[in-house]
Scaffold this active site. Structure first.
Site, mmCIF file in Angstrom:
data_model
loop_
_atom_site.group_PDB
_atom_site.id
_atom_site.type_symbol
_atom_site.label_atom_id
_atom_site.label_comp_id
_atom_site.label_asym_id
_atom_site.label_seq_id
_atom_site.Cartn_x
_atom_site.Cartn_y
_atom_site.Cartn_z
ATOM 1 N N ASP A 84 0.940 -1.127 -0.048
ATOM 2 C CA ASP A 84 -0.072 0.113 -0.087
ATOM 3 C C ASP A 84 0.839 1.167 0.234
ATOM 4 O O ASP A 84 2.102 1.195 0.156
ATOM 5 C CB ASP A 84 -0.927 -0.101 1.266
ATOM 6 N N ALA A 85 0.315 2.448 -0.244
ATOM 7 C CA ALA A 85 1.085 3.745 -0.114
ATOM 8 C C ALA A 85 2.147 3.916 0.987
ATOM 9 O O ALA A 85 1.522 3.827 2.042
ATOM 10 C CB ALA A 85 0.196 4.730 -0.586
#
Length: 613
Positions: A317-318
């Site tokens: 994920d980011a």
């Protein structure tokens, strides 16, 4: 584009893989270039006029030369798009075309061009380009009447539209199980709370995307559903035992991985899951903490690779989310993610200015140097790069190279495709409408309605639907952004014979209100606790005056338990989408259901009578 065979590998992929194929790895520009394939960046904003990075808000809708050079210099593996990058079909195609052409002309691998287009509340493309559809929980509500039809057809509708715009990767679907009523970030993004149902619907969604040539990325491994913290703002912890995890959070991932059409990508979650890995690490402040799943080798390798058998690409994920960035520097986050077994670091560094580009180059140099020193085994890097290359080849991403811009735009204005998507959206909106209680009191026959809606936009959408479907029914609507004063409400109530309360729990973001309320009301809106206190009182007062009372949970249905003593009818929609033209198929379906023109579903993907407070 349909996926092609794995065997069609180009020499450019092999060259990248071979960079880490030696037993002794030496620092070189080629090695840094190989690391670039393991990065996906966002180019949301870019300013070259001296504006600071934090202040820069100039959207990237065309590719600046500086960003083009960055892509080529570092052989970047992919780019993720956000709503700021997307204005029109033609503009988006030209942007994606420019990025892919820059790589092709440099004889470099094509880019993953990715987006978060889950449907429902997570939709980056404007509704004028791609209808958002009601979302996963609405699909979950339709499951027992319609099986997997909506999951697959929505995914095909999304995928075919993305593909025609030059987007080849969709970070969807979310296969998290919504087992925590207070979950602030997953809720309607989940197909429901049944692990087996989520698995079936998630697999159908993957199948639909892949059939259009778009890479799917199931998320958020090992399961973000049972959390009360949003990993965008903090680091959640899941306290399930491993047996619970295998029967719950992990089950959808396990079944989709082994289901015959595994996802091209799998996205990790920034969560702590001690039963899967209780290892402790020190954060950048020197504090001891349980390692997040994104940085855990026991979770991303031992559980995901060895136990579940996943062979595809793992993307984090980011990394700029607080769940990681609050505790680790970009350099450490990248190294630890790679060590854990992640193939791609998503958004590890924010690039907004020319100075940021220089800082990114320095970061890539440091990461490459640490990898060269053996912090990540060369064989592990080679295998990771091969996975990336295989995925790009399988989905024929290089087929865009050399194609003229006219080829890219040939299918973008396909009216038949748009019409079909709108038809699916309307049908799903009707299928998702679910009776919580009071269905025997339908249809309502009252002719003067008073509605309390979460904001002015929802008021306008409801008014539009009612005036179109039943123009003889009168309605007044009061937004709850700023709670109506007693005199205003009491006067409106005296004119009505039905009170409807619409609820969005958890409270929606201000940007979802689209500015129809006053600026003051939007910036200082009532808290959800105050809204619930007010609406409970309003329903009680209406009930005492003999009015029919209707509660409509537009997002999660848990508030219905608290409101039930004062409510005759409760109907869940699992969606509150309203487009820029103030049109909403979900409000059309709601009005049709109340008037007896649509039969409500009686299957719930979540238990509404769980505690909401």
């Amino acid at each position: 584009m349909q996926p092609s065979a794995y065997a069609n590998q180009s020499s450019q992929y092999e060259q990248i893989n071979q960079s880490f194929g030696q037993s002794s790895v030496k620092q070189s520009s080629e090695e840094q270039s190989a690391i670039g394939q393991k990065v996906i960046l966002d180019f949301r904003f870019y300013c070259d006029d001296g504006t600071s990075s934090k202040a820069c808000k100039k959207p990237v809708t065309r590719l600046p030369d500086a960003l083009k050079e960055l892509l080529v210099t570092h052989n970047i593996g992919g780019v993720i798009l956000f709503s700021e990058n997307i204005k029109t079909n033609k503009q988006l195609i030209e942007l994606n075309y420019a990025m892919q052409q820059s790589m092709a002309k440099a004889n470099l691998p094509p880019l993953f061009i990715a987006v978060d287009q889950e449907g429902g509340r997570v939709a980056r493309l404007p509704s004028s380009m791609l209808t958002p559809f009601p979302g996963n929980l609405a699909i979950g509500a339709s499951y027992y009447q319609h099986s997997t039809a909506f999951a697959e057809n929505v995914a095909k509708g999304i995928g075919s539209s993305l593909s025609s715009l030059g987007i080849n990767t969709n970070f969807a679907p979310s296969v998290d199980i919504n087992s925590e009523p207070k979950n602030p970030v997953i809720n309607v993004r989940s197909f429901g709370e049944s692990p087996s149902d989520v698995a079936v619907l998630g697999q159908s969604f993957v199948n639909g995307l892949h059939s259009t040539g778009v890479i799917s990325a199931i998320k958020h491994f090992p399961g973000h559903g049972d959390t009360q913290t949003d990993s965008h703002t903090g680091l959640p912890k899941v306290k399930h035992s491993k047996p619970q995890a295998l029967k719950g959070d992990l089950l959808p991932f396990s079944r989709i991985i082994s289901g015959g059409n595994p996802p091209g990508m799998l996205m990790s979650a920034h969560i702590q899951y001690p039963s899967l890995d209780s290892t402790t690490v020190k954060d950048k402040q020197g504090r001891v903490m349980t390692i997040p799943a994104t940085l855990s080798r026991k979770i991303l390798h031992d559980v995901l690779r060895s136990e579940l058998g996943y062979q595809g690409v793992v993307v984090t994920d980011a990394l700029d989310m607080a769940g990681i960035a609050k505790y680790f520097s970009p350099e450490d986050a990248m190294i630890k993610a790679y060590q854990a077994g992640a193939d791609i670091a998503l958004m590890p560094f924010t690039i907004r200015t020319p100075q940021d580009i220089k800082m990114f180059a320095a970061l890539m140099g440091k990461v490459s140097k640490r990898i060269s020193s053996g912090e990540v085994p060369s064989t592990q890097l080679a295998t990771s790069l091969q996975r990336i290359a295989l995925l790009k080849a399988k989905f024929s991403l290089n087929s865009y190279a050399g194609k003229a811009l006219s080829w890219w735009v040939s299918d973008v204005n396909n009216n038949a495709k748009k019409t079909r998507n709108i038809q699916i959206e309307k049908a799903l909106s009707r299928a998702a409408i679910t009776s919580l209680f009071g269905a025997e009191k339908l249809p309502v026959t009252q002719k003067t309605w008073l509605a309390l809606m979460p904001d002015a936009l929802r008021c306008l959408a409801l008014e539009k639907s009612l005036s179109t479907i039943a123009p003889k029914v009168g309605m007044a609507c009061l937004p709850l952004t700023k709670l109506p004063n007693k005199a205003t409400f009491d006067y409106a109530l005296k004119q009505a014979d039905l009170l409807m309360v619409g609820d969005i729990s958890p409270q929606h973001a201000v940007y979802e209100m689209k500015g129809f309320d006053s600026e003051e009301a939007m910036t200082s809106r009532a808290s959800l606790v105050d809204v619930h206190r007010y609406t409970k009182s309003a329903l009680g007062k209406a009930k005492k005056q003999g009015l029919t009372t209707v509660l409509v949970p537009l997002r999660m249905p848990y508030i219905a338990k608290e409101m039930q003593p004062h409510t005759d009818i409760a109907i869940a929609t699992f969606s509150y989408n309203v487009d820029s033209q103030i049109y909403s198929p979900i409000f059309d379906a709601l009005v049709e259901t109340l008037l007896g023109l649509n039969r409500p579903n009686d299957y719930l993907p979540v238990q509404w009578n769980r505690d909401s407070e």
